[in-house]
Motif scaffolding. Structure first.
Motif, short mmCIF file in Angstrom:
data_model
loop_
_atom_site.label_atom_id
_atom_site.label_comp_id
_atom_site.label_asym_id
_atom_site.label_seq_id
_atom_site.Cartn_x
_atom_site.Cartn_y
_atom_site.Cartn_z
N ALA A 59 -2.59 11.79 -6.24
CA ALA A 59 -1.52 12.57 -5.61
C ALA A 59 -1.78 12.68 -4.11
N ALA A 60 -3.02 13.00 -3.75
CA ALA A 60 -3.35 13.13 -2.33
C ALA A 60 -3.14 11.79 -1.62
N ARG A 61 -3.58 10.71 -2.25
CA ARG A 61 -3.40 9.39 -1.64
C ARG A 61 -1.92 9.07 -1.45
N SER A 62 -1.10 9.50 -2.42
CA SER A 62 0.33 9.19 -2.30
C SER A 62 0.95 9.91 -1.11
N PHE A 63 0.26 10.94 -0.59
CA PHE A 63 0.75 11.60 0.62
C PHE A 63 0.00 11.11 1.85
N GLY A 64 -0.62 9.94 1.72
CA GLY A 64 -1.26 9.33 2.88
C GLY A 64 -2.60 9.96 3.25
N ILE A 65 -3.16 10.75 2.32
CA ILE A 65 -4.46 11.37 2.61
C ILE A 65 -5.55 10.46 2.07
N ASN A 66 -6.42 9.99 2.96
CA ASN A 66 -7.52 9.15 2.48
C ASN A 66 -8.72 9.26 3.39
N GLY A 67 -9.77 8.56 3.03
CA GLY A 67 -10.99 8.57 3.83
C GLY A 67 -11.62 9.94 3.91
N LEU A 68 -12.03 10.31 5.11
CA LEU A 68 -12.72 11.58 5.32
C LEU A 68 -11.83 12.76 4.94
N SER B 137 1.81 22.12 1.92
CA SER B 137 1.54 21.58 3.26
C SER B 137 0.80 20.24 3.20
N LEU B 138 0.21 19.92 2.04
CA LEU B 138 -0.45 18.60 1.90
C LEU B 138 0.56 17.46 2.08
N GLY B 139 1.82 17.76 1.79
CA GLY B 139 2.82 16.71 1.89
C GLY B 139 3.33 16.49 3.30
N LEU B 140 3.03 17.41 4.21
CA LEU B 140 3.57 17.29 5.57
C LEU B 140 3.13 15.98 6.21
N PRO B 141 4.03 15.37 6.97
CA PRO B 141 3.63 14.15 7.67
C PRO B 141 2.52 14.45 8.67
N LEU C 89 7.57 19.48 -6.19
CA LEU C 89 8.77 18.91 -5.58
C LEU C 89 8.83 19.24 -4.09
N ALA C 90 8.50 20.49 -3.76
CA ALA C 90 8.49 20.91 -2.36
C ALA C 90 7.46 20.11 -1.56
N ARG C 91 6.31 19.85 -2.19
CA ARG C 91 5.27 19.06 -1.52
C ARG C 91 5.79 17.66 -1.21
N ALA C 92 6.53 17.09 -2.18
CA ALA C 92 7.09 15.75 -1.94
C ALA C 92 8.13 15.80 -0.81
N LEU C 93 8.96 16.84 -0.81
CA LEU C 93 10.00 16.95 0.21
C LEU C 93 9.40 17.19 1.59
N ALA C 94 8.22 17.84 1.61
CA ALA C 94 7.57 18.12 2.90
C ALA C 94 7.32 16.84 3.68
N ARG C 95 7.23 15.75 2.97
CA ARG C 95 6.94 14.49 3.64
C ARG C 95 8.16 13.93 4.35
N ASN C 96 9.29 14.59 4.17
CA ASN C 96 10.55 14.10 4.74
C ASN C 96 10.82 12.67 4.28
N GLY D 14 0.83 -1.20 0.00
CA GLY D 14 0.00 0.00 0.00
C GLY D 14 0.86 1.25 0.00
N ILE D 15 0.20 2.39 0.11
CA ILE D 15 0.90 3.68 0.09
C ILE D 15 1.94 3.68 1.19
N ASP D 16 3.19 3.96 0.82
CA ASP D 16 4.26 3.83 1.80
C ASP D 16 4.67 5.18 2.36
N PRO D 17 4.60 5.33 3.67
CA PRO D 17 4.94 6.64 4.29
C PRO D 17 6.41 7.01 4.14
N ARG D 18 7.25 6.03 3.75
CA ARG D 18 8.67 6.35 3.61
C ARG D 18 8.99 6.98 2.26
N CYS D 19 8.01 6.95 1.34
CA CYS D 19 8.23 7.46 0.00
C CYS D 19 7.43 8.73 -0.24
N ALA D 20 7.92 9.57 -1.13
CA ALA D 20 7.11 10.67 -1.63
C ALA D 20 7.30 10.73 -3.14
#
Lengths: 267, 302
Positions: B200-209, A113-117, A159-166, A88-94
């Motif tokens: 794209a949103a899902r790839s940043f772990g955004i899902n559901g509500l 900021s959408l990329g922030l953990p 790119l910044a959004r991806a980097l925001a995820r660290n 599934g979607i992996d938190p270690r990747c952006a």
């Protein structure tokens, strides 16, 4: 892969592709055999390494990346990050996609900021976003909407959004492919700057051989051995030159000729 | 499609207005073959355009009123066909003095209010369900589509039989009228939210509500609001239908009653009141639209 430089091993991750293959269900009315696009791709990206994946279009470059991100599943084999498999979607990747995919109703900073953990305190998040906008040169456009900035700026925001995820692994799917030539060169240098400051593992899918050679430590060349059928690894080329490199470097030019030859055979 | 509220957009961003940019259009714009230079600042609408627009919008009603007055007073039409505007006004004053006017207006508004609330609420809920879940869409989509194919007035005899001639059947009919525009626009809009944004949103772990509130809801808000506006207009339409068919109060009843008694002045009064009420309630939805834009920062669809 213990050869990784010690300085980077704390954040950057190792990405291990093991026998990755992908087949798509047969088109309606066609044969009943699934269409095999990619077969038995095995290689390991070392922590902090920049690995470029090149190959003819439709050979499954993006499939590899999506398998690492957890956006798409490989039909056979799998991807491991630091030894644990991607499910599934992996938190270690952006991921940064070919299209910026910014939400048009959000400002540039709100998009980043959408990329922030998740769980990051609000103030820390705001701080991180403004640092990243500074890093990609968009500090002056934080409040703009995506429709008000250029394609190159939008790609920097992405790119910044991806980097925001660290991220411990940065996955770039032809991120500069849609940009004009000059902007593309600037973005390549920006990526190298970022990598110096934050040396995560980078997987870069590109159709641009020069880009691959200018940026990466190794180039994974995908190709179809018989001209048809599923693609596999044709060669893994070590680009054993220190960065920053000169775009006119004679060694790079030789490698370029070699890679183009490899890719040209497939046509 | 719907009007845009440039004032709120301006106030919020403080920058150039993404005037008339649809979600999809903006993406094309941002990723197109644009050179690495900011887009030229779009034309900034002048302040006071609202009052100018209101003044411009009044021109045709004033002309119509003058035309009406002329045609009714110079003998082109008999008073039974077209009474003078002043007569209509005095009929209104007379009804208001007797207290009947307010009862008609109040009962009709109340029926539309409840019918719209119930119908639009159900439309939003079912539309969201069908639009977000492919499984739900396959399960219930065809059935709702078939119900939608029934001309809604065909329900009237059944409603009278089941619910009777009282308030409930009228509110139900208005609710049926309000349901489908909302249901259709919401479910279709949700199904057509750009897959790339969602991925794209899902790839940043955004899902559901969170996925719903960050991507899907803002993306479909303009469609939701235009669906609500259509639903309101349809609500008034069905109200009159319900009241024409059997009522002892309300503007629809005033229409039939005036027809039966040859009171063309009251008939015209009822029509004018329906126009005014429809426009007023639509303006309330316009305020709601602005509020959603402030709250969610949605790009207005134009």
């Amino acid at each position: 892969m213990s050869a990784a430089p010690a300085a980077t091993s704390t954040t950057a991750a190792e990405v291990d592709f093991r026998g990755v293959g992908k087949a798509f269900p047969a088109a309606r009315g066609g044969g009943s055999e699934p269409v095999r696009v990619l077969e038995d791709v095995t290689f390991t990206a070392r922590p902090g390494e920049i690995v470029a994946v090149v190959g003819p279009s439709g050979c499954g470059k993006s499939t590899l990346l999506r398998a690492a991100a957890g956006l798409g599943r490989a039909t056979t084999g799998g991807v491991g990050i630091d030894g644990s498999p991607v499910r599934g979607i992996d938190p270690r990747c952006a991921v940064a996609f070919q299209e910026p995919r910014l939400l048009p109703w959000r400002s540039v900073s709100a998009n980043v900021s959408l990329g922030l953990p998740r769980g990051l305190p609000r103030a820390a998040g705001r701080q991180r976003v403004s640092e990243l906008l500074e890093l990609v040169g968009l500090a002056g456009h934080a409040g703009h909407r995506p429709a008000e900035i250029s394609g190159g700026m939008a790609q920097r925001a992405s790119l910044a959004r991806a980097l925001a995820r660290n991220p411990r692994v940065l996955l770039l799917d032809e991120p500069f492919g849609a940009l004009d030539a000059l902007t593309r060169l600037r973005m390549q240098d920006l990526l190298l700057d970022i990598h110096v400051q934050d040396p995560t593992t980078v997987l870069l899918v590109t159709h641009d051989v020069e880009e691959a050679l200018y940026l990466s430590d190794r180039v994974v060349v995908l190709g179809r051995p018989e001209g048809t059928g599923p693609a596999g690894i044709a060669e893994i080329l070590d680009v054993d030159l220190p960065r920053p490199r000169s775009r006119e470097d004679a060694a790079l030019a030789r490698m370029r000729g070699h890679l183009l030859g490899l890719l040209g055979v497939e046509r | 499609m719907t009007h845009q509220s440039e004032t709120t957009e301006q106030g919020r961003t403080g920058g150039p207005d993404p005037d008339g940019v649809r979600p999809g259009g903006a993406l094309e714009n941002a990723q197109g073959a644009a050179p690495d230079a900011p887009h030229p600042t779009p034309f900034r609408p002048r302040r006071g355009r609202g009052t100018a627009a209101a003044g411009l919008g009044l021109i045709i009603p004033v002309i119509l009123l003058l035309l009406w007055h002329t045609l009714s007073s110079n003998g082109t039409f008999t008073p039974a066909q077209l009474p003078e505007p002043a007569k209509v006004l005095s009929a209104g004053v007379e009804l208001a003095r007797r207290g009947d006017l307010w009862i008609h207006v109040a009962i009709s508004t109340q029926r539309v209010f409840w019918g719209f609330l119930i119908g639009a609420g159900l439309g939003l809920a079912l539309g969201a369900w069908i639009g977000l879940s492919r499984w739900a869409s396959m399960l219930a989509g065809p059935s709702i589509g078939a119900l939608r194919a029934v001309p809604s007035l065909a329900w009237v005899p059944l409603l009278l039989l089941w619910i009777g001639i009282g308030e409930n059947s009228k509110v139900t009919l208005v609710a049926i009228g309000a349901f489908f525009p909302v249901y259709t626009t919401v479910s279709a809009a949700l199904q057509h939210v750009d897959r790339q944004w969602i991925e794209a949103a899902r790839s940043f772990g955004i899902n559901g509500l969170r996925l719903f509130t960050t991507v899907q809801l803002p993306a479909v808000l303009p469609s939701v609001v235009s669906g609500l506006r259509l639903a309101l207009a349809q609500g008034w339409l069905f109200l009159v239908a319900a009241e024409l068919l059997g009522a002892s109060m309300g503007l629809g009843f005033l229409l039939t009653d005036s027809q039966d008694n040859g009171r063309t002045d009251r008939l015209l009064l009822a029509i004018l009141l329906l126009a005014i009420l429809g426009k007023l309630t639509d303006a309330l939805l316009g305020l709601f639209e602005r509020w959603t834009q402030r709250r969610w920062g949605a790009v207005s669809s134009t």
